[in-house]
Design a protein around this motif. Structure first.
Motif, PDB file in Angstrom:
ATOM      1  N   CYS A  61       1.171   9.106   5.991  1.00  0.00           N
ATOM      2  CA  CYS A  61       1.255  10.152   4.965  1.00  0.00           C
ATOM      3  C   CYS A  61       2.679  10.678   4.821  1.00  0.00           C
ATOM      4  CB  CYS A  61       0.297  11.289   5.298  1.00  0.00           C
ATOM      5  SG  CYS A  61      -1.444  10.894   5.062  1.00  0.00           S
ATOM      6  N   VAL A 115       1.788   6.808  -6.971  1.00  0.00           N
ATOM      7  CA  VAL A 115       0.781   7.773  -7.421  1.00  0.00           C
ATOM      8  C   VAL A 115       1.216   9.194  -7.067  1.00  0.00           C
ATOM      9  CG1 VAL A 115      -1.588   8.562  -7.095  1.00  0.00           C
ATOM     10  CG2 VAL A 115      -1.108   6.111  -7.300  1.00  0.00           C
ATOM     11  N   THR A 116       1.712   9.380  -5.853  1.00  0.00           N
ATOM     12  CA  THR A 116       2.152  10.714  -5.415  1.00  0.00           C
ATOM     13  C   THR A 116       3.265  11.244  -6.303  1.00  0.00           C
ATOM     14  OG1 THR A 116       1.553  10.205  -3.121  1.00  0.00           O
ATOM     15  CG2 THR A 116       3.095  12.029  -3.481  1.00  0.00           C
ATOM     16  N   SER A 140       8.039   8.715  -1.959  1.00  0.00           N
ATOM     17  CA  SER A 140       7.858   9.241  -3.317  1.00  0.00           C
ATOM     18  C   SER A 140       9.105   9.970  -3.810  1.00  0.00           C
ATOM     19  CB  SER A 140       6.647  10.168  -3.369  1.00  0.00           C
ATOM     20  OG  SER A 140       6.893  11.391  -2.686  1.00  0.00           O
ATOM     21  N   ILE A 196       4.655   8.136   2.927  1.00  0.00           N
ATOM     22  CA  ILE A 196       4.339   8.196   1.497  1.00  0.00           C
ATOM     23  C   ILE A 196       5.134   9.323   0.831  1.00  0.00           C
ATOM     24  CG2 ILE A 196       2.532   8.769  -0.173  1.00  0.00           C
ATOM     25  CD1 ILE A 196       0.544   7.398   1.728  1.00  0.00           C
ATOM     26  N   CYS A 197       5.129  10.491   1.462  1.00  0.00           N
ATOM     27  CA  CYS A 197       5.872  11.633   0.901  1.00  0.00           C
ATOM     28  C   CYS A 197       7.358  11.329   0.804  1.00  0.00           C
ATOM     29  CB  CYS A 197       5.630  12.876   1.751  1.00  0.00           C
ATOM     30  SG  CYS A 197       3.944  13.510   1.692  1.00  0.00           S
ATOM     31  N   LEU A 213       0.840  -1.209   0.000  1.00  0.00           N
ATOM     32  CA  LEU A 213       0.000   0.000   0.000  1.00  0.00           C
ATOM     33  C   LEU A 213       0.869   1.251   0.000  1.00  0.00           C
ATOM     34  CD1 LEU A 213      -2.761   1.308   0.120  1.00  0.00           C
ATOM     35  CD2 LEU A 213      -2.687   1.099   2.627  1.00  0.00           C
ATOM     36  N   LEU A 214       1.924   1.256   0.790  1.00  0.00           N
ATOM     37  CA  LEU A 214       2.860   2.380   0.811  1.00  0.00           C
ATOM     38  C   LEU A 214       3.463   2.598  -0.570  1.00  0.00           C
ATOM     39  CD1 LEU A 214       4.661   4.488   2.264  1.00  0.00           C
ATOM     40  CD2 LEU A 214       6.224   2.614   2.821  1.00  0.00           C
ATOM     41  N   THR A 215       3.840   1.506  -1.229  1.00  0.00           N
ATOM     42  CA  THR A 215       4.460   1.597  -2.550  1.00  0.00           C
ATOM     43  C   THR A 215       3.490   2.164  -3.575  1.00  0.00           C
ATOM     44  OG1 THR A 215       5.832  -0.321  -2.007  1.00  0.00           O
ATOM     45  CG2 THR A 215       5.684   0.305  -4.324  1.00  0.00           C
ATOM     46  N   LEU A 216       2.265   1.684  -3.567  1.00  0.00           N
ATOM     47  CA  LEU A 216       1.256   2.184  -4.501  1.00  0.00           C
ATOM     48  C   LEU A 216       0.988   3.673  -4.287  1.00  0.00           C
ATOM     49  CD1 LEU A 216      -1.267  -0.787  -4.473  1.00  0.00           C
ATOM     50  CD2 LEU A 216      -0.167   0.157  -6.513  1.00  0.00           C
ATOM     51  N   CYS A 217       0.835   4.061  -3.037  1.00  0.00           N
ATOM     52  CA  CYS A 217       0.572   5.475  -2.735  1.00  0.00           C
ATOM     53  C   CYS A 217       1.758   6.358  -3.124  1.00  0.00           C
ATOM     54  CB  CYS A 217       0.250   5.638  -1.250  1.00  0.00           C
ATOM     55  SG  CYS A 217      -1.306   4.889  -0.740  1.00  0.00           S
ATOM     56  N   ALA A 218       2.969   5.858  -2.898  1.00  0.00           N
ATOM     57  CA  ALA A 218       4.162   6.619  -3.268  1.00  0.00           C
ATOM     58  C   ALA A 218       4.266   6.773  -4.779  1.00  0.00           C
ATOM     59  CB  ALA A 218       5.406   5.935  -2.717  1.00  0.00           C
TER      60      ALA A 218
END
Length: 333
Positions: free
Chosen positions: A102, A11-12, A109, A105-106, A4-9
């Motif tokens: 969050c 996209v970000t 990314s 994720i930032c 999930l962290l990888t996917l969100c990163a």
């Protein structure tokens, strides 16, 4: 959790990239690691000033230099990775989990260079279309180390395409892979190794022995990503206008002949899909480096080929994201 962290990163990074204003304000994690590498290079690998020819004083043995390089690599990996683990632990202790996630994720990314790579290669295409060969040379000089003045139009396009393929592996697929496997510390450790290789892993008199550990370590950690990158590009080549058969044939035949154990895989896949010849002899600082050709297509690449390469890259990124999403859904079901 790492998926999930990888996917969100992903996209970000694809949406925001790394803002120029933020870079001017605080730099970038790679520049921070780079300062550490520069300091260790100066401290552990000072230039040797030999005394008279009859005295060995001032000279260091190859074993000693390699040992210093191994120590430097250990510190290059341990310091940023340790700081990351410590910062994660602190954040999780004092902040709510959604806020911590969050922030992770930032941070994650910033270790992926998908949008930046695309923009830099697109700048070469824009430069060629707007200002001809001179514009293309200026733009390609920002992403490759070879002599831009020695490149004709086809050479500029091939150089940009090769950089796109190789950096798809090093700058996108590899950090995503290690992020998905080991989380943020894994991606930071990878970025430290890759930056060390780019700075001290060269076959130069100063770094040939000192950077040996960094170069070998980088070769090892990029093995999974280089093969995955070739797979993403082969799958992307099913799109109309590309050659899946050519991509598969070129990877099978040519990937292992590249001077790098990893770069040949994405370059061969890209060359076969586009029906181009990539790699081959090239010139750095006035020195010609012999390398095997990837692919048996045309050498007269033009701006249309570079545009097609960018489209193939975007498709490869989408396929990677789709695979991660499917994997995440499979794990959660």
């Amino acid at each position: 959790m790492f998926l999930l962290l990888t996917l969100c990163a992903l996209v970000t990074e694809s949406v925001f990239g790394y803002p120029d204003a933020l870079f001017r304000l605080i730099g970038h994690p790679v520049t921070w690691i780079g300062r550490l590498i520069t300091a260790l290079d100066k401290g552990l690998n000072p230039p040797v000033v030999s005394s008279c020819a009859s005295s060995p004083r001032g000279q260091r043995s190859i074993v000693d230099i390699r040992a210093r390089g191994l120590l430097a690599l250990a510190l290059i990996i341990a310091v940023p990775t340790g700081l990351t683990i410590g910062a994660q632990a602190l954040a999780r202790a004092v902040l709510p989990m959604p806020v911590t996630f969050c922030l992770e994720i930032c941070a994650a990314s910033t270790l992926i260079a998908g949008r930046s790579l695309h923009d830099h290669v697109r700048a070469v295409l824009t430069g060629l279309r707007a200002a001809g060969l001179d514009g293309g040379r200026k733009a390609v000089a920002m992403i490759v180390g070879r002599d831009p003045e020695a490149l004709d139009l086809a050479g500029v396009v091939r150089a940009a395409t090769e950089s796109l393929a190789e950096n798809f592996s090093d700058g996108v697929v590899a950090p995503v892979f290690w992020l998905a496997v080991f989380g943020l510390p894994g991606a930071v450790a990878y970025k430290a190794i890759n930056t060390a290789d780019s700075m001290i892993g060269h076959m130069t008199p100063r770094h040939e022995a000192f950077g040996r550990a960094a170069a070998l370590c980088d070769d090892c950690v990029n093995i999974p990503a280089s093969r995955l990158t070739a797979l993403w590009l082969v799958l992307a080549s099913f799109a109309p206008g590309y050659s899946t058969r050519g991509a598969l044939r070129t990877v099978w035949r040519d990937a292992s002949h590249h001077r790098s154990p990893n770069a040949g895989w994405p370059e061969a896949a890209m060359a076969g899909a586009l029906a181009l010849r990539l790699a081959g002899p090239r010139q750095y600082g006035g020195t010609v480096i012999a390398d095997s050709w990837m692919g048996d297509g045309k050498m007269t690449a033009d701006t249309r080929d570079l545009a097609r390469a960018l489209t193939l890259y975007r498709l490869g990124c989408l396929i990677q994201g789709g695979f991660l999403l499917a994997l995440f859904c499979g794990v959660c079901s």
